[in-house]
Design a protein around this motif. Structure first.
Motif, mmCIF file in Angstrom:
data_model
loop_
_atom_site.group_PDB
_atom_site.id
_atom_site.type_symbol
_atom_site.label_atom_id
_atom_site.label_comp_id
_atom_site.label_asym_id
_atom_site.label_seq_id
_atom_site.Cartn_x
_atom_site.Cartn_y
_atom_site.Cartn_z
ATOM 1 N N GLY A 47 -0.895 7.143 7.510
ATOM 2 C CA GLY A 47 0.189 6.833 6.569
ATOM 3 C C GLY A 47 -0.388 6.381 5.229
ATOM 4 O O GLY A 47 0.069 6.801 4.169
ATOM 5 N N PHE A 48 -1.421 5.553 5.276
ATOM 6 C CA PHE A 48 -2.021 5.059 4.019
ATOM 7 C C PHE A 48 -2.776 6.174 3.293
ATOM 8 O O PHE A 48 -2.780 6.222 2.065
ATOM 9 N N VAL A 49 -3.426 7.055 4.054
ATOM 10 C CA VAL A 49 -4.136 8.176 3.420
ATOM 11 C C VAL A 49 -3.098 9.095 2.746
ATOM 12 O O VAL A 49 -3.300 9.548 1.616
ATOM 13 N N ASP A 50 -1.986 9.314 3.411
ATOM 14 C CA ASP A 50 -0.908 10.132 2.797
ATOM 15 C C ASP A 50 -0.409 9.474 1.515
ATOM 16 O O ASP A 50 -0.212 10.139 0.496
ATOM 17 N N ARG A 51 -0.225 8.165 1.568
ATOM 18 C CA ARG A 51 0.271 7.457 0.376
ATOM 19 C C ARG A 51 -0.725 7.545 -0.764
ATOM 20 O O ARG A 51 -0.359 7.660 -1.926
ATOM 21 N N MET A 52 -2.019 7.491 -0.410
ATOM 22 C CA MET A 52 -3.048 7.613 -1.448
ATOM 23 C C MET A 52 -2.951 9.002 -2.093
ATOM 24 O O MET A 52 -3.022 9.144 -3.320
ATOM 25 N N ALA A 53 -2.763 10.030 -1.253
ATOM 26 C CA ALA A 53 -2.653 11.400 -1.783
ATOM 27 C C ALA A 53 -1.452 11.506 -2.722
ATOM 28 O O ALA A 53 -1.500 12.212 -3.741
ATOM 29 N N PHE A 59 -7.750 1.538 -5.652
ATOM 30 C CA PHE A 59 -7.969 1.586 -4.207
ATOM 31 C C PHE A 59 -7.799 0.210 -3.555
ATOM 32 O O PHE A 59 -7.344 0.098 -2.421
ATOM 33 N N ALA A 60 -8.156 -0.862 -4.280
ATOM 34 C CA ALA A 60 -7.997 -2.207 -3.704
ATOM 35 C C ALA A 60 -6.515 -2.497 -3.485
ATOM 36 O O ALA A 60 -6.085 -2.790 -2.368
ATOM 37 N N ARG A 61 -5.733 -2.373 -4.552
ATOM 38 C CA ARG A 61 -4.319 -2.771 -4.456
ATOM 39 C C ARG A 61 -3.465 -1.788 -3.688
ATOM 40 O O ARG A 61 -2.520 -2.175 -3.019
ATOM 41 N N ASP A 62 -3.779 -0.487 -3.819
ATOM 42 C CA ASP A 62 -2.886 0.515 -3.227
ATOM 43 C C ASP A 62 -3.212 0.826 -1.768
ATOM 44 O O ASP A 62 -2.354 1.313 -1.044
ATOM 45 N N VAL A 63 -4.453 0.600 -1.351
ATOM 46 C CA VAL A 63 -4.830 0.936 0.032
ATOM 47 C C VAL A 63 -5.484 -0.254 0.738
ATOM 48 O O VAL A 63 -4.986 -0.740 1.760
ATOM 49 N N ALA A 64 -6.596 -0.742 0.180
ATOM 50 C CA ALA A 64 -7.442 -1.690 0.940
ATOM 51 C C ALA A 64 -6.745 -3.020 1.228
ATOM 52 O O ALA A 64 -6.988 -3.624 2.275
ATOM 53 N N PHE A 65 -5.884 -3.495 0.330
ATOM 54 C CA PHE A 65 -5.201 -4.774 0.615
ATOM 55 C C PHE A 65 -4.082 -4.595 1.639
ATOM 56 O O PHE A 65 -3.693 -5.542 2.301
ATOM 57 N N LEU A 66 -3.543 -3.381 1.726
ATOM 58 C CA LEU A 66 -2.314 -3.201 2.513
ATOM 59 C C LEU A 66 -2.570 -2.740 3.949
ATOM 60 O O LEU A 66 -1.865 -3.147 4.869
ATOM 61 N N TYR A 67 -3.577 -1.895 4.138
ATOM 62 C CA TYR A 67 -3.796 -1.327 5.476
ATOM 63 C C TYR A 67 -4.203 -2.396 6.509
ATOM 64 O O TYR A 67 -3.538 -2.551 7.545
ATOM 65 N N PRO A 68 -5.267 -3.205 6.249
ATOM 66 C CA PRO A 68 -5.617 -4.226 7.255
ATOM 67 C C PRO A 68 -4.491 -5.256 7.443
ATOM 68 O O PRO A 68 -4.315 -5.794 8.535
ATOM 69 N N LEU A 69 -3.713 -5.482 6.386
ATOM 70 C CA LEU A 69 -2.577 -6.406 6.490
ATOM 71 C C LEU A 69 -1.587 -5.868 7.525
ATOM 72 O O LEU A 69 -1.139 -6.581 8.423
ATOM 73 N N HIS A 70 -1.274 -4.568 7.397
ATOM 74 C CA HIS A 70 -0.319 -3.964 8.325
ATOM 75 C C HIS A 70 -0.853 -4.015 9.756
ATOM 76 O O HIS A 70 -0.124 -4.337 10.692
ATOM 77 N N VAL A 71 -2.157 -3.727 9.918
ATOM 78 C CA VAL A 71 -2.734 -3.725 11.275
ATOM 79 C C VAL A 71 -2.654 -5.123 11.885
ATOM 80 O O VAL A 71 -2.130 -5.295 12.986
ATOM 81 N N ILE A 72 -3.124 -6.152 11.183
ATOM 82 C CA ILE A 72 -3.171 -7.485 11.811
ATOM 83 C C ILE A 72 -1.751 -8.004 12.043
ATOM 84 O O ILE A 72 -1.489 -8.676 13.047
ATOM 85 N N MET A 73 -0.815 -7.677 11.159
ATOM 86 C CA MET A 73 0.548 -8.180 11.363
ATOM 87 C C MET A 73 1.185 -7.536 12.599
ATOM 88 O O MET A 73 1.917 -8.186 13.320
ATOM 89 N N GLU A 74 0.852 -6.264 12.855
ATOM 90 C CA GLU A 74 1.358 -5.648 14.093
ATOM 91 C C GLU A 74 0.729 -6.289 15.312
ATOM 92 O O GLU A 74 1.396 -6.563 16.297
ATOM 93 N N VAL A 75 -0.598 -6.521 15.239
ATOM 94 C CA VAL A 75 -1.301 -7.118 16.382
ATOM 95 C C VAL A 75 -0.771 -8.539 16.621
ATOM 96 O O VAL A 75 -0.571 -8.971 17.761
#
Ligand code: HEM
Length: 424
Positions: free
Chosen positions: A135-141, A149-165
């Motif tokens: 989903g994040f790779v699609d959004r980057m495209a 890359f920091a604000r649009d991908v790197a800050f958001l992806y690990p956030l989404h993963v840990i919040m789900e876990v």
């Protein structure tokens, strides 16, 4: 041996970490001239600075001799320490997570979530994490050929993963990100709660305390919910965790959520952003991984070493000890400098060069011993999945302006990584 005031002030200066070179040079100087020596920056109690890889491991492997909880675990001014102790009934800590604990509590509390974060148990999450990464790779495209890359991908992806876990709903992620950035970015006027440079110590502690209170209010509600409606998530383990047959203390439970909700993404985000920054600056390294994706685990270890998002933790000697030829006295405060250990010339060839095929790569970015990062397997797995998905589509990347780093001296990394890229 005592470290000059100039260097002592540099190693706690949030702006030196934002600069990068300035902090690297200070630690390179210390490794060469005074690898284990006492620093006393203005306004601080003196503390030992451990800059060599071998000495860091030596301290970390002796967790009875070098305690976490006896004094502040993050370097703190005398005034701020006094204020925290006044607020917390004599304790030097605003929270009581695994980081502030020693045995027997540390072992008992760590056991509650450790199993869930082991590789064999994380495997069940990989398919879902891959879906999130795609989903994040699609959004980057969708950004076309430019993004931060920091604000649009790197800050958001690990956030989404840990919040789900952890079990925090997606709608609350922006709030969790803001609170985390306010906490770790307390010295950064772009990120902290006051929106300005905080020079007054009392104001600084109050602002951290108000962020901690907001986190606690939020997680209090989650605890009640998970006691009534247990689910398959970390919050359920924490809410229902028992210590010696009794429910965990309130401060301890709140602190457990806070560390998972903050350390659980900011570190991985910084590492991911710093990795792409390094790849954009080193096209030969990008080409290597592109040609041979089996180098992805090497890229991950090298980027964790390269960024080292946790800049230090403090320990306190519980008895007189000898370390690296120096005599440490009972009660002495000790700074473990992970970025310095990870640039130690005695362990890493060309430590200032980014090499995706560096082997061995025995960095200390996750710490070591009893307190070694609880989330290390999750961090590695989510980064591997993201790089697998991204390298499958990314053909070219270069910097599109100068990246910047956070102004902080504890947990920090890139703040902005503007890139131009080609994807298919
Ligand atoms: C502890 C680094 C990701 C949760 C630590 C420590 C470091 C660290 C240096 C202290 C170790 C020591 O005292 O020896 C990192 C880095 C990460 C990362 C570099 C990513 C690249 C995560 C994630 C989680 C997490 C994803 C989520 C669960 C924790 C916890 C502790 C910890 C709970 C305290 C462990 C204890 O004191 O027993 N981490 N971390 N970390 N980390 Fe991480």
């Amino acid at each position: 041996m005592t470290i000059s005031t100039d260097i002592a002030n540099t190693i706690i200066d949030p702006k030196a970490y934002a600069d990068g070179d300035r902090i690297d040079q200070a630690f390179a100087h210390l490794r060469r001239e005074a690898p284990l020596a006492v620093a006393q920056p203005d306004g601080f109690d003196p503390f030992w600075v451990v800059t060599r890889h071998a000495d860091i491991l030596e301290v970390e492997r002796q967790n009875e001799l070098f305690h976490n909880g006896d004094r502040a675990t993050v370097v703190t001014t005398i005034e701020a320490d006094k204020k925290v102790r006044e607020m917390m009934g004599g304790s030097p800590h605003l929270v009581r997570s695994l980081v502030q604990m020693d045995n027997p509590d540390h072992f008992a509390y760590r056991k509650i979530t450790q199993g869930a974060l082991l590789p064999q148990n994380l495997r069940a999450l990989e398919a879902r994490i891959r879906e999130i990464a795609r989903g994040f790779v699609d959004r980057m495209a969708e950004h076309g050929d430019r993004c931060d890359f920091a604000r649009d991908v790197a800050f958001l992806y690990p956030l989404h993963v840990i919040m789900e876990v952890l079990g925090v709903p997606e709608s609350d992620e922006p709030r969790m990100l803001k609170l985390t950035q306010e906490l770790f970015g307390n010295a950064d006027p772009d990120l902290n709660r006051t929106g300005k440079s905080v020079t007054d110590v009392g104001e600084g502690v109050d602002s951290i305390q108000s962020v901690v209170m907001d986190f606690m209010m939020y997680f209090n509600a989650i605890t009640e919910d998970r006691r009534a409606n247990p689910r398959d998530d970390l919050a359920t383990l924490i809410a229902n965790g028992k210590i010696n047959g009794e429910p965990m203390g309130h401060l301890e439970a709140m602190s457990y959520y806070i560390i998972a909700a903050t350390a659980g993404h900011d570190t991985t985000s910084s590492t991911t952003a710093g990795a792409l920054w390094a790849l954009a600056e080193n096209p030969d390294q990008f080409a290597k991984v592109k040609a041979d994706p089996s180098l992805i685990p090497g890229l991950i270890e090298e980027s964790i070493r390269w960024v080292t998002p946790v800049k230090h933790f403090m320990r306190t000697a519980t008895a007189d000890a000898e370390l690296g030829g120096q005599k440490i006295a009972k009660g002495d405060w000790i700074m473990l400098s992970y970025p310095s250990g990870n640039r130690d010339e005695a362990v890493f060839e060309d430590p200032f060069t980014f090499r995706v095929d560096r082997t061995p790569n025995k960095h200390v970015a996750f710490g070591y011993g009893a307190h070694i990062c609880l989330g290390q397997h999750l961090a590695r797995m989510e980064m591997r999945v993201l790089w697998e998905e991204l390298f499958a589509r990314l053909d070219h990347v270069e910097l599109d302006g100068a990246p910047t780093r956070m102004v902080a001296n504890f947990v920090c990394g890139p703040k902005s990584v503007p890139i131009r890229f080609k994807m298919h």
